[in-house]
Motif scaffolding. Structure first.
Motif, PDB file in Angstrom:
ATOM      1  N   ILE A 198       0.834  -1.206   0.000  1.00 17.33           N
ATOM      2  CA  ILE A 198       0.000   0.000   0.000  1.00 17.33           C
ATOM      3  C   ILE A 198       0.868   1.255   0.000  1.00 17.33           C
ATOM      4  CG2 ILE A 198      -1.658   1.341   1.367  1.00 17.33           C
ATOM      5  CD1 ILE A 198      -2.858  -1.331   2.278  1.00 17.33           C
ATOM      6  N   PHE A 199       1.920   1.271   0.819  1.00 25.93           N
ATOM      7  CA  PHE A 199       2.775   2.456   0.895  1.00 25.93           C
ATOM      8  C   PHE A 199       3.476   2.705  -0.440  1.00 25.93           C
ATOM      9  CE2 PHE A 199       7.014   4.246   1.515  1.00 25.93           C
ATOM     10  CZ  PHE A 199       6.698   5.460   2.089  1.00 25.93           C
ATOM     11  N   ILE A 200       4.093   1.686  -0.996  1.00 24.39           N
ATOM     12  CA  ILE A 200       4.882   1.871  -2.215  1.00 24.39           C
ATOM     13  C   ILE A 200       4.000   2.259  -3.394  1.00 24.39           C
ATOM     14  CG2 ILE A 200       6.258   0.635  -3.930  1.00 24.39           C
ATOM     15  CD1 ILE A 200       7.625  -0.819  -1.636  1.00 24.39           C
ATOM     16  N   PHE A 201       2.807   1.655  -3.506  1.00 21.51           N
ATOM     17  CA  PHE A 201       1.938   1.955  -4.638  1.00 21.51           C
ATOM     18  C   PHE A 201       1.161   3.251  -4.438  1.00 21.51           C
ATOM     19  CE2 PHE A 201       2.989  -2.267  -5.801  1.00 21.51           C
ATOM     20  CZ  PHE A 201       2.690  -2.411  -7.143  1.00 21.51           C
ATOM     21  N   ALA A 202       0.779   3.534  -3.205  1.00 20.00           N
ATOM     22  CA  ALA A 202      -0.073   4.700  -2.967  1.00 20.00           C
ATOM     23  C   ALA A 202       0.717   5.983  -2.762  1.00 20.00           C
ATOM     24  CB  ALA A 202      -0.965   4.453  -1.750  1.00 20.00           C
ATOM     25  N   TYR A 203       1.950   5.899  -2.294  1.00 16.40           N
ATOM     26  CA  TYR A 203       2.717   7.105  -1.953  1.00 16.40           C
ATOM     27  C   TYR A 203       2.820   8.095  -3.116  1.00 16.40           C
ATOM     28  CZ  TYR A 203       6.650  10.026  -0.495  1.00 16.40           C
ATOM     29  OH  TYR A 203       7.456  11.086  -0.194  1.00 16.40           O
ATOM     30  N   PRO A 204       3.257   7.681  -4.320  1.00 18.38           N
ATOM     31  CA  PRO A 204       3.341   8.671  -5.410  1.00 18.38           C
ATOM     32  C   PRO A 204       1.985   9.272  -5.765  1.00 18.38           C
ATOM     33  CG  PRO A 204       4.570   6.679  -5.959  1.00 18.38           C
ATOM     34  CD  PRO A 204       3.742   6.356  -4.751  1.00 18.38           C
ATOM     35  N   VAL A 205       0.928   8.465  -5.728  1.00 21.16           N
ATOM     36  CA  VAL A 205      -0.410   8.971  -6.052  1.00 21.16           C
ATOM     37  C   VAL A 205      -0.858   9.995  -5.013  1.00 21.16           C
ATOM     38  CG1 VAL A 205      -2.842   8.334  -6.369  1.00 21.16           C
ATOM     39  CG2 VAL A 205      -1.026   6.848  -7.254  1.00 21.16           C
ATOM     40  N   ILE A 206      -0.653   9.684  -3.733  1.00 19.28           N
ATOM     41  CA  ILE A 206      -1.057  10.596  -2.667  1.00 19.28           C
ATOM     42  C   ILE A 206      -0.269  11.900  -2.740  1.00 19.28           C
ATOM     43  CG2 ILE A 206      -1.065  10.926  -0.166  1.00 19.28           C
ATOM     44  CD1 ILE A 206      -1.601   7.921   0.112  1.00 19.28           C
ATOM     45  N   MET A 207       1.047  11.805  -2.966  1.00 20.03           N
ATOM     46  CA  MET A 207       1.857  13.010  -3.038  1.00 20.03           C
ATOM     47  C   MET A 207       1.479  13.854  -4.247  1.00 20.03           C
ATOM     48  SD  MET A 207       3.538  12.867  -0.311  1.00 20.03           S
ATOM     49  CE  MET A 207       4.567  14.302  -0.554  1.00 20.03           C
ATOM     50  N   LEU A 208       1.183  13.224  -5.379  1.00 28.54           N
ATOM     51  CA  LEU A 208       0.726  13.979  -6.552  1.00 28.54           C
ATOM     52  C   LEU A 208      -0.566  14.707  -6.240  1.00 28.54           C
ATOM     53  CD1 LEU A 208       0.933  14.713  -9.567  1.00 28.54           C
ATOM     54  CD2 LEU A 208      -0.366  12.617 -10.051  1.00 28.54           C
ATOM     55  N   ALA A 209      -1.495  14.029  -5.580  1.00 23.50           N
ATOM     56  CA  ALA A 209      -2.770  14.653  -5.232  1.00 23.50           C
ATOM     57  C   ALA A 209      -2.569  15.835  -4.280  1.00 23.50           C
ATOM     58  CB  ALA A 209      -3.700  13.611  -4.601  1.00 23.50           C
ATOM     59  N   ILE A 210      -1.688  15.663  -3.294  1.00 24.04           N
ATOM     60  CA  ILE A 210      -1.457  16.737  -2.320  1.00 24.04           C
ATOM     61  C   ILE A 210      -0.843  17.962  -2.996  1.00 24.04           C
ATOM     62  CG2 ILE A 210      -0.077  17.425  -0.326  1.00 24.04           C
ATOM     63  CD1 ILE A 210      -0.439  14.578   0.753  1.00 24.04           C
ATOM     64  N   PHE A 211       0.231  17.756  -3.740  1.00 21.49           N
ATOM     65  CA  PHE A 211       0.919  18.897  -4.332  1.00 21.49           C
ATOM     66  C   PHE A 211       0.102  19.539  -5.444  1.00 21.49           C
ATOM     67  CE2 PHE A 211       4.448  17.119  -2.049  1.00 21.49           C
ATOM     68  CZ  PHE A 211       5.236  18.223  -1.752  1.00 21.49           C
ATOM     69  N   ALA A 212      -0.595  18.739  -6.221  1.00 20.40           N
ATOM     70  CA  ALA A 212      -1.434  19.309  -7.276  1.00 20.40           C
ATOM     71  C   ALA A 212      -2.573  20.119  -6.683  1.00 20.40           C
ATOM     72  CB  ALA A 212      -1.990  18.195  -8.159  1.00 20.40           C
ATOM     73  N   THR A 213      -3.090  19.689  -5.536  1.00 19.45           N
ATOM     74  CA  THR A 213      -4.192  20.408  -4.895  1.00 19.45           C
ATOM     75  C   THR A 213      -3.701  21.673  -4.200  1.00 19.45           C
ATOM     76  OG1 THR A 213      -5.380  18.327  -4.539  1.00 19.45           O
ATOM     77  CG2 THR A 213      -6.061  20.220  -3.227  1.00 19.45           C
ATOM     78  N   VAL A 214      -2.610  21.552  -3.432  1.00 19.08           N
ATOM     79  CA  VAL A 214      -2.102  22.702  -2.677  1.00 19.08           C
ATOM     80  C   VAL A 214      -1.577  23.790  -3.604  1.00 19.08           C
ATOM     81  CG1 VAL A 214      -0.333  23.463  -1.055  1.00 19.08           C
ATOM     82  CG2 VAL A 214      -1.607  21.345  -0.631  1.00 19.08           C
ATOM     83  N   PHE A 215      -0.727  23.399  -4.574  1.00 21.08           N
ATOM     84  CA  PHE A 215      -0.114  24.392  -5.442  1.00 21.08           C
ATOM     85  C   PHE A 215      -0.980  24.741  -6.645  1.00 21.08           C
ATOM     86  CE2 PHE A 215       3.516  22.547  -3.226  1.00 21.08           C
ATOM     87  CZ  PHE A 215       4.192  23.687  -2.827  1.00 21.08           C
TER      88      PHE A 215
END
Length: 285
Positions: free
Chosen positions: A42-59
């Motif tokens: 879960i961590f390895i597969f979800a980490y890039p997706v979660i980080m993309l969602a966070i940075f795309a949303t915040v910035f």
């Protein structure tokens, strides 16, 4: 004296599988073992997706984007290449550096070394597992980027060809360096504490979470020594417009330098790994 009886066929010794066949079989075993560790999966597969969602949303609030003379690049599109690169690093370097250290600490490598399995087949199994996992992870990441964040995908074969060779070189160098680095932690319990900070620091200085040209010059110079910066730059050349090359420090994508640095780390990791890899714990001789 012959042991063959009349009317019977002589017994033949079963052929020993070749190294490649054993490597493929070991790949299947490594994949089954990996997917049993659900938290790691879960961590390895979800980490890039979660980080993309966070940075795309915040910035990306209020439709903000990165300005180019010929148009604008949404933040989700700019951050995607970095997420692809960091996903490869997690799956190859971090995963192998930690998992091999744990196997050594638990005595698995010592027992494995006592079997007829060639060492080459063991390492082929590790690399095969990394290749399969990287492919699955990036497929999920690109699907989410395209469907959820409307990130345009490359439309021509040349960009996809660049994607393939950067991915393969980055995965190979990350995997080999992960194997070499696995000998550094003194125990399996300390592996995460030793490996994770290295990965985090490289992510922050390599243009994964920020525009690389906006980082301090000394930080850019340090990052240029390591492969993650070059992998992220190679992926930006795939997913960003050609005009975005002017955002790079050199003003170009530097494909030749990307290939040279990744190949250099592949060779360095191989040499160091051959000289330092241990099948036993430090206190086991």
């Amino acid at each position: 004296m012959s042991t063959t009886h009349a009317g019977s066929t002589p017994r033949t010794r079963a052929a020993v599988p070749g190294t490649l066949a054993l490597g493929l079989a070991r790949t299947g075993y490594e994949l089954r073992s990996f997917f049993r560790e659900r938290d790691a999966v879960i961590f390895i597969f979800a980490y890039p997706v979660i980080m993309l969602a966070i940075f795309a949303t915040v910035f990306g609030q209020d439709d903000a984007s990165i300005e180019l003379p010929s148009g604008q690049v949404p933040f989700a599109q700019y951050f995607l290449p970095g997420m692809v690169a960091t996903g490869v690093m997690l799956t190859s370097f971090q995963n192998l550096a930690i998992s091999i250290a744990v196997e050594r600490d638990e005595g698995g490598l010592k027992r494995l070394r006592a079997t007829p399995l060639p060492a080459t087949a063991y390492f082929l199994g590790k690399i095969g597992q990394v290749l399969v996992n990287c492919t699955l992870q990036i497929a999920v990441l690109l699907a989410v980027a395209a469907v959820v964040f409307d990130v345009p995908m490359p439309q021509d074969a040349a960009h996809w060809a660049t994607f393939v060779w950067v991915l393969l070189l980055g995965t190979a160098s990350g995997a080999i360096c992960g194997v070499a680095f696995s000998s550094l932690p003194r125990s399996g319990r300390s592996a995460s504490a030793v490996v994770t900070p290295v990965v985090l620091v490289l992510q922050f200085i390599s243009g994964v979470f920020f525009q690389f040209d906006q980082l301090p010059s000394w930080m850019q110079q340090v990052a240029s020594v390591f492969p993650l910066k070059w992998m992220a730059q190679g992926m930006r050349s795939v997913f960003l417009p050609d005009e975005a090359a002017q955002l790079e420090v050199s003003g170009s994508w530097q494909h030749g330098a990307i290939a040279a640095v990744l190949l250099a780390w592949l060779v360095v990791g191989l040499v160091v790994g051959v000289r330092t890899f241990r099948w036993r714990r430090r206190d086991d001789g």
